[in-house]
Design a protein around this motif. Structure first.
Motif, short mmCIF file in Angstrom:
data_model
loop_
_atom_site.label_atom_id
_atom_site.label_comp_id
_atom_site.label_asym_id
_atom_site.label_seq_id
_atom_site.Cartn_x
_atom_site.Cartn_y
_atom_site.Cartn_z
N VAL A 118 9.64 -1.91 7.38
CA VAL A 118 10.46 -1.49 8.51
C VAL A 118 11.42 -2.60 8.91
O VAL A 118 12.58 -2.34 9.21
N ASP A 146 0.81 -1.22 0.00
CA ASP A 146 0.00 0.00 0.00
C ASP A 146 0.85 1.27 0.00
O ASP A 146 0.36 2.34 0.28
N GLY A 147 2.12 1.13 -0.29
CA GLY A 147 2.99 2.30 -0.35
C GLY A 147 3.76 2.57 0.92
O GLY A 147 4.68 3.38 0.92
N ARG A 148 3.39 1.89 2.02
CA ARG A 148 4.15 2.09 3.26
C ARG A 148 5.43 1.28 3.17
O ARG A 148 5.40 0.10 2.82
N PRO A 149 6.55 1.90 3.49
CA PRO A 149 7.82 1.17 3.38
C PRO A 149 7.96 0.09 4.46
O PRO A 149 7.43 0.23 5.57
N ASP A 196 5.63 -3.47 8.25
CA ASP A 196 5.72 -2.04 7.98
C ASP A 196 5.54 -1.23 9.27
O ASP A 196 5.26 -0.05 9.23
N THR A 197 5.69 -1.92 10.41
CA THR A 197 5.64 -1.25 11.72
C THR A 197 6.81 -1.76 12.56
O THR A 197 7.50 -2.70 12.19
#
Length: 163
Positions: A68, A63-66, A96-97
């Motif tokens: 982590v 969804d576009g979140r890089p 991504d978190t």
């Protein structure tokens, strides 16, 4: 002498003049050199792992979140001298978190894998540079059965977590 010139010389430790210089060192000095070289080696392999995980993460849909962090679990490998525990070359989780996923096995199932089949799967599907880095890291600092390797992309840190 510039560090790059020294690095060029050290790249061939069995050739003149490095071989002669090593012979002139006392055992304690050689031990200190080996310890420093092992620490540098481990860090270099960690950075290879980070680079390959970054490349893997960049190729994943999302969804576009890089990404982590990426997590790797252990795997047993059959060798001529018995079974060895190492890091699986396949990403167990990509997050991504900052929160670590629960990677504890819910149930243990043992499946016999024919000799060579796991190696064939790794050769066909795994990133060879990442697999090499994970194998070297496992050789330098062997994991335990409950360990997970965390590759934190923003900080480029590679840490072992016991679950």
């Amino acid at each position: 002498m510039m560090p790059s010139e020294l690095a060029d010389l050290l790249a061939a430790p069995t050739e003149h003049p490095v071989r002669e210089a090593l012979r002139d060192l006392a055992p304690r000095e050689l031990d200190a050199l080996v310890i420093e070289a092992l620490a540098a080696t481990e860090e270099a392999w960690r950075q290879v792992a980070v680079s390959r995980v970054k490349a893997f993460a960049a190729g994943q849909p999302g969804d576009g979140r890089p990404a982590v962090a990426a997590y790797f679990t252990t795997t047993e490998r059959r060798a001529a001298d018995g079974m060895h525990l190492g890091w699986s070359p396949f990403v167990a989780a990509l997050t991504d978190t900052e929160a670590a996923p629960d990677l504890r096995p819910a149930r243990t199932t043992v499946t016999a894998v024919p000799v060579g089949e796991a190696a064939l799967a790794e050769k066909a599907f795994a990133d060879p540079e990442l697999a090499a880095a994970l194998n070297r890291l496992a050789a330098l600092d062997p994991p335990g059965h409950g360990d997970v390797l965390r590759v934190h992309l923003p900080t480029r840190e590679v840490t072992r977590i016991s679950i």
